[in-house]
Write a protein that holds these residues in place. Sequence first.
Motif, PDB file in Angstrom:
ATOM      1  N   SER A 155       0.836  -1.192   0.000  1.00  0.00           N
ATOM      2  CA  SER A 155       0.000   0.000   0.000  1.00  0.00           C
ATOM      3  C   SER A 155       0.873   1.243   0.000  1.00  0.00           C
ATOM      4  O   SER A 155       1.963   1.274   0.549  1.00  0.00           O
ATOM      5  CB  SER A 155      -0.919  -0.018   1.225  1.00  0.00           C
ATOM      6  N   ASP A 205      -2.414   5.238  -2.688  1.00  0.00           N
ATOM      7  CA  ASP A 205      -2.862   4.340  -3.748  1.00  0.00           C
ATOM      8  C   ASP A 205      -4.322   4.588  -4.112  1.00  0.00           C
ATOM      9  O   ASP A 205      -4.809   4.084  -5.114  1.00  0.00           O
ATOM     10  CB  ASP A 205      -2.650   2.875  -3.356  1.00  0.00           C
ATOM     11  N   PHE A 206      -5.035   5.367  -3.303  1.00  0.00           N
ATOM     12  CA  PHE A 206      -6.420   5.703  -3.626  1.00  0.00           C
ATOM     13  C   PHE A 206      -6.519   7.023  -4.390  1.00  0.00           C
ATOM     14  O   PHE A 206      -7.578   7.394  -4.859  1.00  0.00           O
ATOM     15  CB  PHE A 206      -7.270   5.786  -2.351  1.00  0.00           C
ATOM     16  N   SER A 207      -5.434   7.741  -4.484  1.00  0.00           N
ATOM     17  CA  SER A 207      -5.440   9.038  -5.146  1.00  0.00           C
ATOM     18  C   SER A 207      -4.839   8.924  -6.535  1.00  0.00           C
ATOM     19  O   SER A 207      -3.752   8.378  -6.712  1.00  0.00           O
ATOM     20  CB  SER A 207      -4.633  10.054  -4.330  1.00  0.00           C
ATOM     21  N   LEU A 208      -5.548   9.456  -7.512  1.00  0.00           N
ATOM     22  CA  LEU A 208      -5.039   9.416  -8.874  1.00  0.00           C
ATOM     23  C   LEU A 208      -4.000  10.497  -9.110  1.00  0.00           C
ATOM     24  O   LEU A 208      -3.051  10.303  -9.852  1.00  0.00           O
ATOM     25  CB  LEU A 208      -6.200   9.591  -9.861  1.00  0.00           C
ATOM     26  N   GLN A 218      -2.780   4.125  -9.102  1.00  0.00           N
ATOM     27  CA  GLN A 218      -3.970   3.831  -9.890  1.00  0.00           C
ATOM     28  C   GLN A 218      -3.611   3.408 -11.315  1.00  0.00           C
ATOM     29  O   GLN A 218      -4.316   2.598 -11.922  1.00  0.00           O
ATOM     30  CB  GLN A 218      -4.905   5.040  -9.908  1.00  0.00           C
ATOM     31  N   TYR A 248      -2.658  -0.199 -11.017  1.00  0.00           N
ATOM     32  CA  TYR A 248      -3.851  -1.034 -10.853  1.00  0.00           C
ATOM     33  C   TYR A 248      -4.577  -1.212 -12.185  1.00  0.00           C
ATOM     34  O   TYR A 248      -5.142  -2.274 -12.467  1.00  0.00           O
ATOM     35  CB  TYR A 248      -4.797  -0.423  -9.811  1.00  0.00           C
ATOM     36  N   ALA A 249      -4.560  -0.161 -13.008  1.00  0.00           N
ATOM     37  CA  ALA A 249      -5.159  -0.277 -14.347  1.00  0.00           C
ATOM     38  C   ALA A 249      -4.401  -1.309 -15.180  1.00  0.00           C
ATOM     39  O   ALA A 249      -5.004  -2.106 -15.909  1.00  0.00           O
ATOM     40  CB  ALA A 249      -5.160   1.081 -15.046  1.00  0.00           C
ATOM     41  N   THR A 282      -5.300  10.843 -16.232  1.00  0.00           N
ATOM     42  CA  THR A 282      -4.352  10.494 -15.174  1.00  0.00           C
ATOM     43  C   THR A 282      -4.018  11.684 -14.283  1.00  0.00           C
ATOM     44  O   THR A 282      -3.274  11.526 -13.317  1.00  0.00           O
ATOM     45  CB  THR A 282      -3.025   9.971 -15.764  1.00  0.00           C
ATOM     46  N   ARG A 319     -10.928   8.307 -13.301  1.00  0.00           N
ATOM     47  CA  ARG A 319      -9.934   7.259 -13.102  1.00  0.00           C
ATOM     48  C   ARG A 319      -9.297   6.928 -14.447  1.00  0.00           C
ATOM     49  O   ARG A 319      -9.855   7.251 -15.506  1.00  0.00           O
ATOM     50  CB  ARG A 319     -10.579   5.995 -12.523  1.00  0.00           C
TER      51      ARG A 319
END
Length: 294
Positions: free
Chosen positions: A3, A8-11, A22, A25-26, A123, A129
Amino acid sequence: MASGGGMDFSLTTFSRTGKLFQIEYALNAISGGKLALGIKATNGVVLCTDKKLPSTLVDETQVRKLEEITPSCGMVYAGLGPDYRVLVKTSRKSAQKYYTTYHEQQPIPMLVKDTASVCQEYTQAGGVRPFGVSLLVAGFDDDGPHLFQVDPSGAYFGWKATAIGKNFKNARSFLERRYNEEMELEDAIHNALLTMREGFEGEMNENNIELAVIGEDRKFRVLTPAEVRDYLDEANNPTQASGVSGACFGCSLRLVREGRVTRALSNREGGLFFFFFLAGGGYPSYRIAPGGVR
């Protein structure tokens, strides 16, 4: 993947290591998608993709992974289908805008750049996202055939041959071993099917793969299931497709391509070439004939 401490939750926020999680993750979503590959030949480009369906109840005629953008350009994807649909629509609008202004088809590199710019915008903006797809774009313009890959980050690259989606590393490794700078379109189709078959789960048939080609006529065309079946038969039976018989082994042979003699083969070359066909390494656009025939 570790993590990023909430990053990791913010683009739009980089992690301490300089990553946008992100985007990674894509890429993970793309790696889980169906395999797609492209090969650029001297006289065209071939795109091939796995389109196995989750259920036999799905109408396969309504499932399309290969899409035409302009008459001389098309694309395929790996990843999330709905995201692909948005990029197809965006690319078509870009190409139509160019055609309306200049009354000619948009050059392939320019079209790819416009599509990649849309990916890049997603991005660095809040409330959106990244697109969960990678694209392979094939086209033919005044500079010849083109094959590009577009990633969620907005990066794009020109390729001679490449693969995206599940097991793409193995597919690329296979393509690296078989790719030839002098490969023509028919040979590229054959190699695309061989590469697809390497990691294919189950039986490969005309209903669970899609093929598209664009040649010197500059017309992007998705092959019909019957045409795909013919190419699969050639790939599965290279000796039959090339018109080779056991009586030819070790004799004086000539390499014949599309009715024209390319060059004569020596006895030793003829035997090796015939063995190569038996091993499944031949190309459907070639056949060998006894030296005294035609």
